[in-house]
Design a protein around this motif. Structure first.
Motif, PDB file in Angstrom:
ATOM      1  N   ASP A   1       0.851  -1.406   0.097  1.00 35.77           N
ATOM      2  CA  ASP A   1      -0.099   0.101   0.013  1.00 35.77           C
ATOM      3  C   ASP A   1       0.876   1.228   0.008  1.00 35.77           C
ATOM      4  OD1 ASP A   1      -2.278  -1.324  -0.054  1.00 35.77           O
ATOM      5  OD2 ASP A   1      -2.630  -1.144   2.130  1.00 35.77           O
ATOM      6  N   ALA A   2       1.983   1.240   0.789  1.00 32.62           N
ATOM      7  CA  ALA A   2       2.802   2.484   0.910  1.00 32.62           C
ATOM      8  C   ALA A   2       3.554   2.617  -0.383  1.00 32.62           C
ATOM      9  CB  ALA A   2       3.803   2.238   2.044  1.00 32.62           C
ATOM     10  N   LEU A   3       3.952   1.696  -1.017  1.00 32.05           N
ATOM     11  CA  LEU A   3       4.667   1.741  -2.390  1.00 32.05           C
ATOM     12  C   LEU A   3       3.869   2.408  -3.415  1.00 32.05           C
ATOM     13  CD1 LEU A   3       6.972  -1.349  -1.951  1.00 32.05           C
ATOM     14  CD2 LEU A   3       7.554   0.901  -1.556  1.00 32.05           C
ATOM     15  N   LYS A   4       2.685   1.877  -3.395  1.00 30.52           N
ATOM     16  CA  LYS A   4       1.782   2.488  -4.395  1.00 30.52           C
ATOM     17  C   LYS A   4       1.735   3.931  -4.149  1.00 30.52           C
ATOM     18  CE  LYS A   4      -0.664  -2.042  -4.727  1.00 30.52           C
ATOM     19  NZ  LYS A   4      -1.885  -2.571  -4.632  1.00 30.52           N
ATOM     20  N   GLU A   5       1.521   4.267  -2.923  1.00 34.45           N
ATOM     21  CA  GLU A   5       1.481   5.742  -2.644  1.00 34.45           C
ATOM     22  C   GLU A   5       2.403   6.508  -3.000  1.00 34.45           C
ATOM     23  OE1 GLU A   5      -1.174   7.618  -1.300  1.00 34.45           O
ATOM     24  OE2 GLU A   5      -2.683   5.843  -1.578  1.00 34.45           O
ATOM     25  N   GLN A   6       3.588   6.015  -3.010  1.00 29.35           N
ATOM     26  CA  GLN A   6       4.868   6.440  -3.539  1.00 29.35           C
ATOM     27  C   GLN A   6       5.137   6.301  -4.860  1.00 29.35           C
ATOM     28  OE1 GLN A   6       6.422   4.818   0.676  1.00 29.35           O
ATOM     29  NE2 GLN A   6       8.099   5.099  -0.776  1.00 29.35           N
ATOM     30  N   GLY A   7       4.197   6.135  -5.624  1.00 28.09           N
ATOM     31  CA  GLY A   7       4.463   6.011  -7.146  1.00 28.09           C
ATOM     32  C   GLY A   7       4.960   4.965  -7.771  1.00 28.09           C
ATOM     33  N   PHE A   8       4.894   3.754  -6.894  1.00 24.83           N
ATOM     34  CA  PHE A   8       5.532   2.498  -7.471  1.00 24.83           C
ATOM     35  C   PHE A   8       4.360   1.515  -7.823  1.00 24.83           C
ATOM     36  CE2 PHE A   8       8.881   4.039  -4.892  1.00 24.83           C
ATOM     37  CZ  PHE A   8       9.937   3.755  -5.586  1.00 24.83           C
ATOM     38  N   ILE A   9       4.688   0.718  -8.902  1.00 21.22           N
ATOM     39  CA  ILE A   9       3.837  -0.286  -9.233  1.00 21.22           C
ATOM     40  C   ILE A   9       4.366  -1.798  -8.798  1.00 21.22           C
ATOM     41  CG2 ILE A   9       2.766  -1.543 -11.280  1.00 21.22           C
ATOM     42  CD1 ILE A   9       3.269   0.754 -12.942  1.00 21.22           C
ATOM     43  N   VAL A  10       3.609  -2.334  -7.757  1.00 23.59           N
ATOM     44  CA  VAL A  10       4.014  -3.276  -7.019  1.00 23.59           C
ATOM     45  C   VAL A  10       3.610  -4.747  -8.011  1.00 23.59           C
ATOM     46  CG1 VAL A  10       4.038  -4.677  -5.097  1.00 23.59           C
ATOM     47  CG2 VAL A  10       3.566  -2.415  -4.941  1.00 23.59           C
ATOM     48  N   VAL A  11       4.768  -5.108  -8.708  1.00 23.19           N
ATOM     49  CA  VAL A  11       4.453  -6.258  -9.765  1.00 23.19           C
ATOM     50  C   VAL A  11       4.553  -7.660  -8.853  1.00 23.19           C
ATOM     51  CG1 VAL A  11       5.153  -5.060 -11.671  1.00 23.19           C
ATOM     52  CG2 VAL A  11       7.042  -6.314 -10.338  1.00 23.19           C
ATOM     53  N   ALA A  12       5.198  -7.513  -7.770  1.00 27.77           N
ATOM     54  CA  ALA A  12       5.474  -8.953  -7.104  1.00 27.77           C
ATOM     55  C   ALA A  12       5.730  -8.624  -5.598  1.00 27.77           C
ATOM     56  CB  ALA A  12       6.669  -9.685  -7.389  1.00 27.77           C
ATOM     57  N   ALA A  13       5.236  -9.508  -4.685  1.00 19.40           N
ATOM     58  CA  ALA A  13       5.676  -9.428  -3.169  1.00 19.40           C
ATOM     59  C   ALA A  13       6.065 -10.650  -2.662  1.00 19.40           C
ATOM     60  CB  ALA A  13       4.175  -8.735  -2.499  1.00 19.40           C
ATOM     61  N   PHE A  14       7.141 -10.690  -1.787  1.00 21.40           N
ATOM     62  CA  PHE A  14       7.683 -11.794  -1.260  1.00 21.40           C
ATOM     63  C   PHE A  14       7.365 -11.754   0.082  1.00 21.40           C
ATOM     64  CE2 PHE A  14      10.895 -12.087  -4.827  1.00 21.40           C
ATOM     65  CZ  PHE A  14       9.790 -12.275  -5.895  1.00 21.40           C
ATOM     66  N   ALA A  15       6.928 -12.874   0.925  1.00 20.10           N
ATOM     67  CA  ALA A  15       6.986 -12.803   2.388  1.00 20.10           C
ATOM     68  C   ALA A  15       8.180 -14.069   2.618  1.00 20.10           C
ATOM     69  CB  ALA A  15       5.739 -13.309   2.953  1.00 20.10           C
ATOM     70  N   LEU A  16       9.314 -13.719   3.133  1.00 13.70           N
ATOM     71  CA  LEU A  16      10.518 -14.445   3.133  1.00 13.70           C
ATOM     72  C   LEU A  16      10.731 -14.686   4.648  1.00 13.70           C
ATOM     73  CD1 LEU A  16      12.699 -12.957   0.407  1.00 13.70           C
ATOM     74  CD2 LEU A  16      10.892 -14.810   0.354  1.00 13.70           C
ATOM     75  N   ILE A  17      11.386 -15.907   4.802  1.00 10.67           N
ATOM     76  CA  ILE A  17      11.851 -16.335   6.238  1.00 10.67           C
ATOM     77  C   ILE A  17      12.977 -16.058   6.323  1.00 10.67           C
ATOM     78  CG2 ILE A  17      12.073 -18.390   7.531  1.00 10.67           C
ATOM     79  CD1 ILE A  17       9.114 -17.924   7.141  1.00 10.67           C
ATOM     80  N   GLY A  18      13.371 -15.393   7.588  1.00  4.72           N
ATOM     81  CA  GLY A  18      14.794 -15.169   7.893  1.00  4.72           C
ATOM     82  C   GLY A  18      15.031 -15.707   9.442  1.00  4.72           C
ATOM     83  N   GLU A  19      16.285 -15.924   9.795  1.00  5.01           N
ATOM     84  CA  GLU A  19      16.528 -16.267  11.291  1.00  5.01           C
ATOM     85  C   GLU A  19      15.891 -15.484  12.259  1.00  5.01           C
ATOM     86  OE1 GLU A  19      20.371 -17.114  14.072  1.00  5.01           O
ATOM     87  OE2 GLU A  19      20.381 -17.690  11.929  1.00  5.01           O
TER      88      GLU A  19
END
Length: 247
Positions: free
Chosen positions: A99-117
């Motif tokens: 949502d925030a990136l769209k407001e900042q003028g970006f087109i979100v073409v993909a979104a990743f939820a990644l596992i980290g330690e």
């Protein structure tokens, strides 16, 4: 075309993820906003590509990371949103970032939820590992094809509006035992939460533990209450979770 890796990464997990993703597109320009002194206003064009990677705290992207990301503006610029979390769940974090990136003028073409330690305990230790990175790179190549074809269709990601409360950082605070005053902790802290005597400033600390993990003397320590919590937390989140990709 330029490719930008934009990240907040106290223990370098998001840096690793964002770099691996961005390198699929070619040479990478790093906007490492972990250091508050390096935050700057940046305007991207429609011909650029950006990767934004931030840590999840309590089901939301850390608020400080969101504020720093807001300095980067797009102009119909394709981007990939990345939320890295330590095995509990990312809740509304990915939706919030998109949502925030769209407001900042970006087109979100993909979104990743990644596992980290996880910062706390012994949860998903060593992740992202080589298998995780290879999987993420393979998915990113699909995104690259999508961008090259101009397929900027809307993507759907999990989450709810209004967002849940979160993104505030953790509650544990390291203390000094055997500090020699080398100052490494001050250079590592993303919040300028180390004073001139190398003690943690409690109301600025977000418990990212960059100082704990980076102290060459092992001088940043945690108390018994943390040890007890970390043990139970590790047991509760022992089950393996997998990365999720929304393309």
């Amino acid at each position: 075309m330029s490719t930008y890796a934009v990240y907040f990464s106290p223990t370098r997990t998001n840096e690793r993820n964002a770099t691996a993703i961005a390198e699929v597109f070619g040479d990478v320009k790093h906007l490492n906003f972990t250091d508050p002194d390096k935050v700057k206003d940046v305007q991207l064009t429609k011909d650029d590509v950006a990767v934004f990677a931030g840590p999840v705290y309590g089901g939301r992207i850390f608020k400080g990371a969101m504020e720093r990301f807001s300095h980067v503006k797009g102009n119909g610029t394709p981007c990939i949103a990345v939320a890295t979390y330590g095995n509990r769940h990312y809740d509304d974090a990915l939706l919030e970032l998109c949502d925030a990136l769209k407001e900042q003028g970006f087109i979100v073409v993909a979104a990743f939820a990644l596992i980290g330690e996880h910062t706390y305990g012994q949860i998903q230790v060593g992740r992202p590992n080589e298998e995780d990175i290879a999987q993420t790179v393979a998915q990113t190549k699909l995104v690259k094809e999508k961008i090259e074809k101009g397929e900027f269709n809307e993507i759907a990601v999990p989450g709810n509006r209004p967002y849940k409360d979160g993104g505030n950082g953790g509650g544990f605070r390291p203390h000094n035992e055997g500090c020699v005053g080398c100052g490494v902790c001050k250079t590592l802290c993303p919040m300028k939460a180390i004073d001139d005597d190398f003690n943690v400033i409690a109301d600025k600390c977000i418990a990212c533990f960059a100082c704990v993990k980076g102290c060459p003397m092992g001088a940043k320590q945690l108390d018994a209450a943390y040890d007890e919590f970390a043990k139970s937390f590790t047991e509760r989140l022992a089950a393996r979770r997998e990365n999720e990709y929304f393309i």
